[in-house]
Structure formats: C-alpha cells, structure tokens
Design a protein around this motif. Structure first.
Motif, PDB file in Angstrom:
ATOM      1  N   CYS A 196       0.799  -1.219   0.000  1.00 29.48           N
ATOM      2  CA  CYS A 196       0.000   0.000   0.000  1.00 29.48           C
ATOM      3  C   CYS A 196       0.827   1.262   0.000  1.00 29.48           C
ATOM      4  O   CYS A 196       0.330   2.326  -0.322  1.00 29.48           O
ATOM      5  CB  CYS A 196      -0.901   0.000   1.227  1.00 29.48           C
ATOM      6  N   HIS A 212       3.053   2.355  -7.485  1.00 25.61           N
ATOM      7  CA  HIS A 212       2.318   1.251  -8.101  1.00 25.61           C
ATOM      8  C   HIS A 212       3.193   0.129  -8.664  1.00 25.61           C
ATOM      9  O   HIS A 212       2.957  -1.029  -8.343  1.00 25.61           O
ATOM     10  CB  HIS A 212       1.357   1.777  -9.161  1.00 25.61           C
ATOM     11  N   ARG A 214      -4.732   1.700   2.492  1.00 21.16           N
ATOM     12  CA  ARG A 214      -4.629   2.884   1.638  1.00 21.16           C
ATOM     13  C   ARG A 214      -5.738   3.887   1.940  1.00 21.16           C
ATOM     14  O   ARG A 214      -5.495   5.093   1.928  1.00 21.16           O
ATOM     15  CB  ARG A 214      -4.626   2.475   0.173  1.00 21.16           C
ATOM     16  N   GLU A 224      -5.612   7.640   0.811  1.00 20.56           N
ATOM     17  CA  GLU A 224      -5.455   7.417  -0.632  1.00 20.56           C
ATOM     18  C   GLU A 224      -6.771   6.908  -1.222  1.00 20.56           C
ATOM     19  O   GLU A 224      -6.932   5.733  -1.525  1.00 20.56           O
ATOM     20  CB  GLU A 224      -4.335   6.409  -0.886  1.00 20.56           C
ATOM     21  N   MET A 225      -7.687   7.815  -1.410  1.00 24.47           N
ATOM     22  CA  MET A 225      -9.028   7.447  -1.860  1.00 24.47           C
ATOM     23  C   MET A 225      -9.063   6.952  -3.311  1.00 24.47           C
ATOM     24  O   MET A 225     -10.039   6.327  -3.720  1.00 24.47           O
ATOM     25  CB  MET A 225      -9.992   8.618  -1.663  1.00 24.47           C
ATOM     26  N   GLU A 226      -8.005   7.197  -4.088  1.00 30.39           N
ATOM     27  CA  GLU A 226      -7.980   6.705  -5.465  1.00 30.39           C
ATOM     28  C   GLU A 226      -8.013   5.182  -5.521  1.00 30.39           C
ATOM     29  O   GLU A 226      -8.342   4.598  -6.549  1.00 30.39           O
ATOM     30  CB  GLU A 226      -6.767   7.250  -6.248  1.00 30.39           C
ATOM     31  N   VAL A 227      -7.728   4.535  -4.404  1.00 32.23           N
ATOM     32  CA  VAL A 227      -7.794   3.081  -4.360  1.00 32.23           C
ATOM     33  C   VAL A 227      -9.221   2.595  -4.608  1.00 32.23           C
ATOM     34  O   VAL A 227      -9.426   1.489  -5.109  1.00 32.23           O
ATOM     35  CB  VAL A 227      -7.223   2.521  -3.033  1.00 32.23           C
ATOM     36  N   VAL A 228     -10.206   3.425  -4.288  1.00 34.52           N
ATOM     37  CA  VAL A 228     -11.605   3.038  -4.518  1.00 34.52           C
ATOM     38  C   VAL A 228     -11.856   2.907  -6.021  1.00 34.52           C
ATOM     39  O   VAL A 228     -12.486   1.946  -6.471  1.00 34.52           O
ATOM     40  CB  VAL A 228     -12.574   4.049  -3.867  1.00 34.52           C
ATOM     41  N   ASP A 229     -11.349   3.855  -6.809  1.00 37.50           N
ATOM     42  CA  ASP A 229     -11.498   3.762  -8.268  1.00 37.50           C
ATOM     43  C   ASP A 229     -10.777   2.538  -8.812  1.00 37.50           C
ATOM     44  O   ASP A 229     -11.293   1.832  -9.680  1.00 37.50           O
ATOM     45  CB  ASP A 229     -10.968   5.025  -8.951  1.00 37.50           C
ATOM     46  N   GLU A 230      -9.590   2.275  -8.279  1.00 42.27           N
ATOM     47  CA  GLU A 230      -8.828   1.079  -8.685  1.00 42.27           C
ATOM     48  C   GLU A 230      -9.632  -0.177  -8.383  1.00 42.27           C
ATOM     49  O   GLU A 230      -9.713  -1.093  -9.203  1.00 42.27           O
ATOM     50  CB  GLU A 230      -7.499   1.062  -7.926  1.00 42.27           C
TER      51      GLU A 230
END
Length: 112
Positions: free
Chosen positions: A14, A18, A90, A95-101
């Motif tokens: 995490c 990437h 995350r 790191e909220m972009e992990v939700v989109d991932e």
C-alpha cells in the motif's frame, strides 16, 4: 534500528509506488494459492490432452468450466486479501484513489 522498522512498514503493497507494490499474504495463504494454481495447471494440461485425443466436445467444455471455477476461487481469495489489507490501509492513509482502482478490478472480475 528504528529506520529499518520504518522501511519494513513502508514496504507493504500500500505504501509503494504502483510498479513496486507487493502483496503481503501469509505463508499459509501463499501455499494455498500455489497449490490451487498447480492443480489448475494440471487441469489445463489435461484439457490439452483431451483435445489431442479428440475427446467429445461436451466433455472438454465441462473440464474447462471446472478450470474457470477454480480460477475464480483463486481470484476470490486474492480479492478478499486485497480488500482486507491493501485497500483498507490505503483508505486509512487517505489514498481514496484506491476506490477507483477497486471498482475497475471489480468490473474486470464481473466480465467473466
């Protein structure tokens, strides 16, 4: 000593960029996954043999279905571990972009 501990903590999947992220499955989980994948590998070789021996198509398709089910089981185990570790960590780190991932990953899994 303290720096070494911080480096170890920062080596979780995490906290790395990437391309450098890694999972942190337990040895038991890794062994389980490898065992399942070895079995799947054998099943695939078996299907290849069925095709080479001109086995009735329906029988081959049944075996392929079993392989797909086994692969889905592996994916579910990996997905659960990913949710419970990497995604939670995350999000806790902001790191909220992990939700989109995660949504993209779920869409890929549901296409099957």
């Amino acid at each position: 000593m303290e720096n070494e501990m911080l480096n170890e903590m920062n080596d979780s999947c995490c906290n790395l960029p990437h391309p450098e992220r890694k999972s942190h499955h337990s040895e038991k989980t890794k062994k389980n996954l490898v065992t399942r994948l070895n079995r799947i590998e054998g099943q695939i070789r078996g299907v290849k043999g069925l095709i080479e021996r001109d086995t009735y198509c329906d029988d081959v398709i049944t075996q392929i279905s079993a392989i797909q089910s086994a692969l889905n089981s592996v994916a579910k185990i990996l997905f659960e571990g990913h949710l419970k570790s990497c995604v939670v960590e995350r999000i806790q780190d902001g790191e909220m972009e992990v939700v989109d991932e995660l949504l993209v990953t779920m869409q890929r899994m549901m296409k099957r």
